[in-house]
Design a protein around this motif. Structure first.
Motif, PDB file in Angstrom:
ATOM      1  N   GLY A   7       3.631   0.831 -11.269  1.00  0.00           N
ATOM      2  CA  GLY A   7       2.946  -0.544 -11.280  1.00  0.00           C
ATOM      3  C   GLY A   7       1.712  -0.479 -10.530  1.00  0.00           C
ATOM      4  N   ARG A   8       0.351  -1.631  -9.865  1.00  0.00           N
ATOM      5  CA  ARG A   8      -0.549  -1.678  -9.752  1.00  0.00           C
ATOM      6  C   ARG A   8      -0.281  -1.042  -8.203  1.00  0.00           C
ATOM      7  N   VAL A   9      -1.480  -0.019  -8.283  1.00  0.00           N
ATOM      8  CA  VAL A   9      -1.156   0.589  -6.765  1.00  0.00           C
ATOM      9  C   VAL A   9      -2.400   0.470  -6.207  1.00  0.00           C
ATOM     10  N   GLU A  10      -2.759   1.244  -5.140  1.00  0.00           N
ATOM     11  CA  GLU A  10      -4.252   1.363  -4.636  1.00  0.00           C
ATOM     12  C   GLU A  10      -4.444   2.760  -5.474  1.00  0.00           C
ATOM     13  N   TYR A  11      -6.025   3.129  -4.921  1.00  0.00           N
ATOM     14  CA  TYR A  11      -6.128   4.697  -5.262  1.00  0.00           C
ATOM     15  C   TYR A  11      -5.857   5.431  -4.207  1.00  0.00           C
ATOM     16  N   THR A  14      -2.458   6.375  -3.477  1.00  0.00           N
ATOM     17  CA  THR A  14      -2.172   7.469  -4.441  1.00  0.00           C
ATOM     18  C   THR A  14      -2.242   8.532  -4.768  1.00  0.00           C
ATOM     19  N   LEU A  15      -3.390   8.441  -4.285  1.00  0.00           N
ATOM     20  CA  LEU A  15      -4.241  10.556  -4.421  1.00  0.00           C
ATOM     21  C   LEU A  15      -3.873  10.875  -2.741  1.00  0.00           C
ATOM     22  N   GLU A  16      -3.242  10.388  -2.201  1.00  0.00           N
ATOM     23  CA  GLU A  16      -2.178  11.237  -0.357  1.00  0.00           C
ATOM     24  C   GLU A  16      -1.194  11.359  -0.981  1.00  0.00           C
ATOM     25  N   ALA A  17      -0.308  10.092  -1.715  1.00  0.00           N
ATOM     26  CA  ALA A  17       0.898  10.659  -1.941  1.00  0.00           C
ATOM     27  C   ALA A  17       0.838  11.805  -2.867  1.00  0.00           C
ATOM     28  N   MET A  18       0.273  12.141  -3.917  1.00  0.00           N
ATOM     29  CA  MET A  18      -0.257  13.468  -4.212  1.00  0.00           C
ATOM     30  C   MET A  18      -0.548  14.525  -4.358  1.00  0.00           C
ATOM     31  N   ARG A  19      -1.221  14.890  -2.787  1.00  0.00           N
ATOM     32  CA  ARG A  19      -1.355  15.447  -2.774  1.00  0.00           C
ATOM     33  C   ARG A  19      -0.391  16.019  -1.589  1.00  0.00           C
ATOM     34  N   LEU A  33       6.193  12.632 -13.619  1.00  0.00           N
ATOM     35  CA  LEU A  33       4.458  12.113 -13.961  1.00  0.00           C
ATOM     36  C   LEU A  33       4.735  10.457 -14.044  1.00  0.00           C
ATOM     37  N   TRP A  34       4.130  10.472 -12.955  1.00  0.00           N
ATOM     38  CA  TRP A  34       3.232   8.775 -12.515  1.00  0.00           C
ATOM     39  C   TRP A  34       2.605   8.542 -13.492  1.00  0.00           C
ATOM     40  N   LEU A  35       3.150   6.747 -13.227  1.00  0.00           N
ATOM     41  CA  LEU A  35       2.360   5.982 -14.516  1.00  0.00           C
ATOM     42  C   LEU A  35       1.933   4.843 -13.732  1.00  0.00           C
ATOM     43  N   CYS A  36       0.194   4.464 -13.417  1.00  0.00           N
ATOM     44  CA  CYS A  36      -0.370   3.684 -12.792  1.00  0.00           C
ATOM     45  C   CYS A  36      -1.058   2.376 -13.474  1.00  0.00           C
ATOM     46  N   GLU A  37      -1.897   2.027 -12.477  1.00  0.00           N
ATOM     47  CA  GLU A  37      -2.095   1.053 -12.894  1.00  0.00           C
ATOM     48  C   GLU A  37      -3.724   0.944 -11.250  1.00  0.00           C
ATOM     49  N   HIS A  38      -4.699   0.994 -11.550  1.00  0.00           N
ATOM     50  CA  HIS A  38      -5.805   0.894 -10.270  1.00  0.00           C
ATOM     51  C   HIS A  38      -6.713   0.070 -10.136  1.00  0.00           C
ATOM     52  N   HIS A  73     -11.637   3.514 -12.880  1.00  0.00           N
ATOM     53  CA  HIS A  73     -10.645   3.058 -13.056  1.00  0.00           C
ATOM     54  C   HIS A  73     -10.432   1.938 -12.857  1.00  0.00           C
ATOM     55  N   GLY A  74      -9.427   0.821 -13.407  1.00  0.00           N
ATOM     56  CA  GLY A  74      -9.105  -0.552 -13.648  1.00  0.00           C
ATOM     57  C   GLY A  74      -7.821  -1.047 -14.305  1.00  0.00           C
ATOM     58  N   PRO A  75      -7.918  -2.423 -13.778  1.00  0.00           N
ATOM     59  CA  PRO A  75      -7.020  -3.665 -14.901  1.00  0.00           C
ATOM     60  C   PRO A  75      -6.878  -2.848 -16.284  1.00  0.00           C
ATOM     61  N   GLY A  76      -5.763  -3.051 -17.251  1.00  0.00           N
ATOM     62  CA  GLY A  76      -5.563  -2.229 -18.017  1.00  0.00           C
ATOM     63  C   GLY A  76      -6.336  -1.499 -18.510  1.00  0.00           C
ATOM     64  N   GLN A  77      -6.125  -0.225 -17.881  1.00  0.00           N
ATOM     65  CA  GLN A  77      -5.841   1.389 -17.855  1.00  0.00           C
ATOM     66  C   GLN A  77      -4.848   1.965 -17.636  1.00  0.00           C
ATOM     67  N   VAL A  78      -3.860   2.327 -18.233  1.00  0.00           N
ATOM     68  CA  VAL A  78      -2.839   3.333 -17.860  1.00  0.00           C
ATOM     69  C   VAL A  78      -3.415   5.058 -17.293  1.00  0.00           C
ATOM     70  N   THR A  79      -3.572   4.897 -16.317  1.00  0.00           N
ATOM     71  CA  THR A  79      -3.415   6.130 -15.610  1.00  0.00           C
ATOM     72  C   THR A  79      -2.210   6.758 -15.560  1.00  0.00           C
ATOM     73  N   ALA A  80      -2.326   8.249 -15.767  1.00  0.00           N
ATOM     74  CA  ALA A  80      -0.704   8.952 -15.725  1.00  0.00           C
ATOM     75  C   ALA A  80      -1.291  10.291 -14.552  1.00  0.00           C
ATOM     76  N   TYR A  81      -0.404  10.934 -14.129  1.00  0.00           N
ATOM     77  CA  TYR A  81      -0.594  11.627 -13.097  1.00  0.00           C
ATOM     78  C   TYR A  81       0.521  12.641 -13.237  1.00  0.00           C
ATOM     79  N   PRO A  82      -0.293  13.871 -14.234  1.00  0.00           N
ATOM     80  CA  PRO A  82       1.346  14.659 -13.993  1.00  0.00           C
ATOM     81  C   PRO A  82       1.250  15.606 -12.923  1.00  0.00           C
TER      82      PRO A  82
END
Length: 222
Positions: A7-11, A14-19, A33-38, A73-82
């Protein structure tokens, strides 16, 4: 591949969680695969040049270790982190980027939009004047304007650590494009950006995210 819709999460968290995920994973750790909106955020790549950040205003700028220059990055954009183990997949970085771009092209194709690659400029581009045209790009790029007639609809920026990937890609679905005018997107002065709604596509975030996830999973599953 485990698909997680955040969903919508702070950037930054999310970056720290990926690391953390990438640092802790072992050879048997399943890919995710994480799908989110920032919320509105500018992110600067490792080699990012400050002159490409023109007028950020009230939008925060986050330096990162991914490749590439500045993006939005902003609302209305699908950000995908494989979060993928390339060794297990049996591919190298160049092939990984090609597969990410292929998944984006296939997702756009499902909406009747033709996605295009531009040599030396990762990401996916479209012809705003004729989004469904299947004509190939004509000859070598114009050195004065390599993006003539094109607009960027999806951006890529990845990081690989111990053969495992994080960061990822962003597909513009239905968003306010004004913040892109505050930067030189991906380091290219005057590069036009667009989104699916501006191309005449009527869809919503969950549908676009689901289609992109399906194509990414197919491209990144051994």
């Amino acid at each position: 591949m485990i698909v997680k819709t955040l969903g919508r999460v702070e950037y930054l968290p999310t970056l720290e969680a990926m690391r953390a995920f990438t640092a802790a994973r072992e050879p048997g750790t399943p890919d995710e695969l994480w799908l989110c909106e920032h919320p509105p955020t500018f992110t600067q790549g490792l080699a990012g040049k400050p002159e490409h950040l023109l007028l950020p205003g009230d939008i925060p700028v986050v330096p990162t270790e991914r490749g590439g220059q500045v993006t939005y990055h902003g609302p209305g954009q699908v950000t995908a982190y494989p979060l993928v183990d390339l060794r297990r997949l049996g591919i190298f970085v160049k092939e990984y980027v090609f597969r990410l771009e292929t998944a984006l092209i296939q997702t756009l194709g499902s909406y009747g939009v033709t996605g295009l690659r531009v040599a030396g400029a990762p990401g996916i581009y479209v012809r705003p004047a004729d989004p469904g045209s299947h004509a190939a790009l004509a000859g070598p790029a114009d050195p004065e304007d390599p993006f003539r007639g094109l607009a960027k609809v999806a951006a890529l920026g990845i990081k690989v650590s111990r053969h495992c990937t994080y960061h990822g890609l962003a597909l513009n679905v239905a968003m306010d494009l004004e913040p892109f005018r505050r930067i030189n997107p991906c380091g290219y002065e005057g590069l036009e950006t667009t989104s699916l709604d501006k191309l005449g596509v009527s869809t919503d975030w969950p549908t676009a995210a689901g289609r992109l996830a399906e194509r990414l999973s197919a491209q990144l599953t051994p």
